[in-house]
Design an enzyme around this catalytic site. Structure first.
Site: not given
Length: 602
Positions: A494, A554
């Protein structure tokens, strides 16, 4: 008369069972706590103690004319005090305390007996905590012993004064070991006494007292203690003197040196409280000394000291510790357990429904999607201080409550560190993470239940530390100035842009200059947090300097807190969080600020 420094609960239980407690064997509960802990050692003794024990009060057996806490008494005072406890010069004395650490103030009393010429004294290894854990009896019954004569003769060579410590800065005749938590030693976190700032005596080394103990509250083995001294660059063949806040936990170092065959370690009785009060400014050291240019890798800040009550609280608590607390009916206003489970929508898991089916006994459910900013465009953005106060107060949590958080994620820690960080952010430092979470709890075959009783609401007052929260604008500015390290806790795919984000309207990638450390890399296969040595290595290999400012991010501000937890365990005083994280960044940032090996932002 010589005796073992440590005796086991099994040995003492056998003595109690055989009715051998008396003039030849006396047991002392020496529990002492900082006033702000709101724990009363004498009152707790009256409620429960080891059968046959008496209470030893270090604030009573002291020089009451001194401005400093529990300064050593005269020989006459000590003789009179312990004689009235039924202790003679022929008595074997066993001391313990009821601290959650397993040993806190008992080492001070152990050292006092030896200081006043009575070597026939032992410490109950693991303290009252281990005594109860092993199933040995406790009672509220007390019979005052018959007073006897005790004659004390003080070994004054074992006590260092302010003048001795001042002279030693120049002469370096003995090594000084400070056992306070590392952040207080550095001057980065406050002292528990008003008017006293943190820092350390020039040239001293830091060996936090709780690192002489294992997670079960037992003293480390002689081999492990020797390694600890070696890693702290303390030479056991050279003279030693211990210091702490007020001369109590410094005695852990004295005990450890004694076990390692160096029995002559001394104590600076006034310790940091006196030193800060009397020393000139040039003798108040802060930061890293030239002899200790980086925080020691071995150091484990399991119990950081951002507040007074946190002096008794570890950052991580074990499943065994929590199980013992449950078995001893300690869950209540002083100790609350929170299931902080949260899952991404795509997992199709309902944590609240799972909590209703099975949770750790005594736990309540903390919903980060409820305790958040209402009507925000982004998920679980931080609530106001008022909202947080009301929410946690309704969970039976007050400002004096020790909170333990866990989650049920397969990793062992996923959303629990977010709630741990939230409590700290809102000024509540007495909060711990259950190491390994529900995963490790179940692995140990510990009990779960579907029963739930709503706690009685408590008053909680939150005070937000806004400096710990970073915004979109802060990140954008930092990309230009490059003043702060930013660590992204998402999986590598990611971060690189090669694997999809869990939210349909967000593409993967990262912002310029950020560093990727996937959150799960700080956890082992059992779900427990890695040892500090391994975390330090992980950070270093990723290019993160733990001595410099650190921000985390995050997907939506949840797993970034695992990185904050890891940095905190290494002694970093204030790692910060970008609350909006990648979800907000992707939606607001221009395409040139989206770094991706994949599609990127059009």
């Amino acid at each position: 008369m010589g005796t073992q420094a440590l005796i086991s609960a099994k040995w003492l239980a056998n003595m109690v069972k055989r009715n051998l407690v008396g003039p030849s064997l006396r047991i002392l509960d020496t529990s002492w706590y900082l006033p702000e802990m709101k724990r009363d050692g004498k009152k707790e003794f009256a409620q429960t103690h080891i059968p046959g024990a008496s209470y030893f009060d270090i604030d009573v057996c002291s020089d009451r004319t001194s401005r400093f806490d529990h300064t050593l008494p005269s020989e006459e005072q000590f003789s009179d005090y312990v004689g009235n406890l039924g202790i003679s010069n022929n008595s074997h004395v066993v001391v313990y305390d009821a601290s959650d650490f397993g040993a806190f103030s008992c080492t001070r009393v152990w050292w006092m007996f030896r200081l006043y010429g009575h070597p026939g004294v032992s410490i109950l290894n693991g303290g009252f905590r281990n005594w109860v854990k092993e199933g040995h009896p406790a009672t509220d019954h007390y019979t005052k012993p018959e007073p006897v004569k005790f004659s004390a003769k003080m070994n004054r060579d074992w006590v260092k004064s302010f003048e001795d410590m001042t002279e030693n800065i120049t002469t370096q005749q003995f090594q000084v070991v400070d056992v306070r938590p590392y952040a207080r030693y550095l001057g980065k976190e406050p002292e528990p006494r008003e008017g006293v700032e943190s820092g350390h005596i020039p040239g001293s080394k830091c060996m936090p007292f709780y690192d002489f103990l294992d997670e079960d509250g037992m003293m480390l083995s002689p081999e492990a203690l020797k390694r600890f001294f070696q890693k702290a660059q303390v030479d056991l063949t050279m003279p030693l003197s211990g210091t702490c806040g007020s001369g109590v936990t410094a005695c852990h170092m004295v005990l450890a040196a004694h076990i390692c065959g160096a029995p002559g370690a001394t104590v600076y009785d006034g310790s940091w409280y006196e030193w800060f009060t009397k020393a000139p400014k040039e003798h108040i050291a802060t930061g890293i000394s030239s002899k200790l240019c980086t925080p020691p890798r071995w150091y484990r800040l399991r119990q950081p000291r951002n507040s007074i009550m946190a002096a008794q609280v570890r950052t991580l608590v074990s499943a065994q510790w929590l199980l013992d607390a449950i078995k001893n009916n300690r869950i209540g206003p002083k100790l609350r357990i929170l299931d902080a489970s949260w899952y991404l929508a795509k997992t199709k898991r309902d944590p609240r429904a799972e909590f209703a089916q099975a949770h750790i006994p005594g736990a309540s459910y903390f919903d980060i999607d409820e305790c958040c900013k209402k009507n925000a465009e982004l998920d679980h953005m931080l609530p106001t201080s008022e909202h947080f106060s009301e929410y946690v107060g309704n969970l039976g949590i007050g400002n004096e409550t020790h909170v333990v958080v866990y989650d049920t994620h397969d990793f062992g820690a996923f959303s629990a560190p977010r709630v741990w960080w939230m409590f700290r952010l809102f000024g509540h430092k007495t909060v711990s993470v259950l190491d390994g979470g529900m995963k490790h709890w179940l692995h140990n075959n510990n009990p779960v239940t579907a029963e739930y009783s709503k706690p009685e609401p408590q008053e909680f007052k939150a005070v937000l530390n806004e400096t710990w929260v970073k915004t979109y604008e802060d990140i954008m500015e930092n990309i230009k100035t490059k003043q702060v390290q930013v660590v992204d806790a998402r999986p590598a795919g990611r971060y690189r842009g090669t694997e999809p984000e869990p939210r349909n309207d967000v593409l993967p990638g990262h912002y310029p200059g950020s560093i990727n450390i996937p959150f799960y890399s700080l956890l082992d296969d059992s779900g427990k947090v890695l040892p500090s040595e391994d975390i330090a290595k992980l950070f270093k290999e990723a290019g993160v300097d733990i001595q410099k400012p650190l921000w985390t991010t995050c997907g939506s501000g949840v797993t970034a807190c695992v990185i904050i937890l890891g940095a905190h365990l290494l002694g970093h005083p204030e790692p910060c969080l970008y609350d909006g994280s990648w979800t907000e960044w992707f939606k607001r940032a221009p395409p040139e600020y989206i770094i991706s090996e994949g599609q990127g932002k059009k």
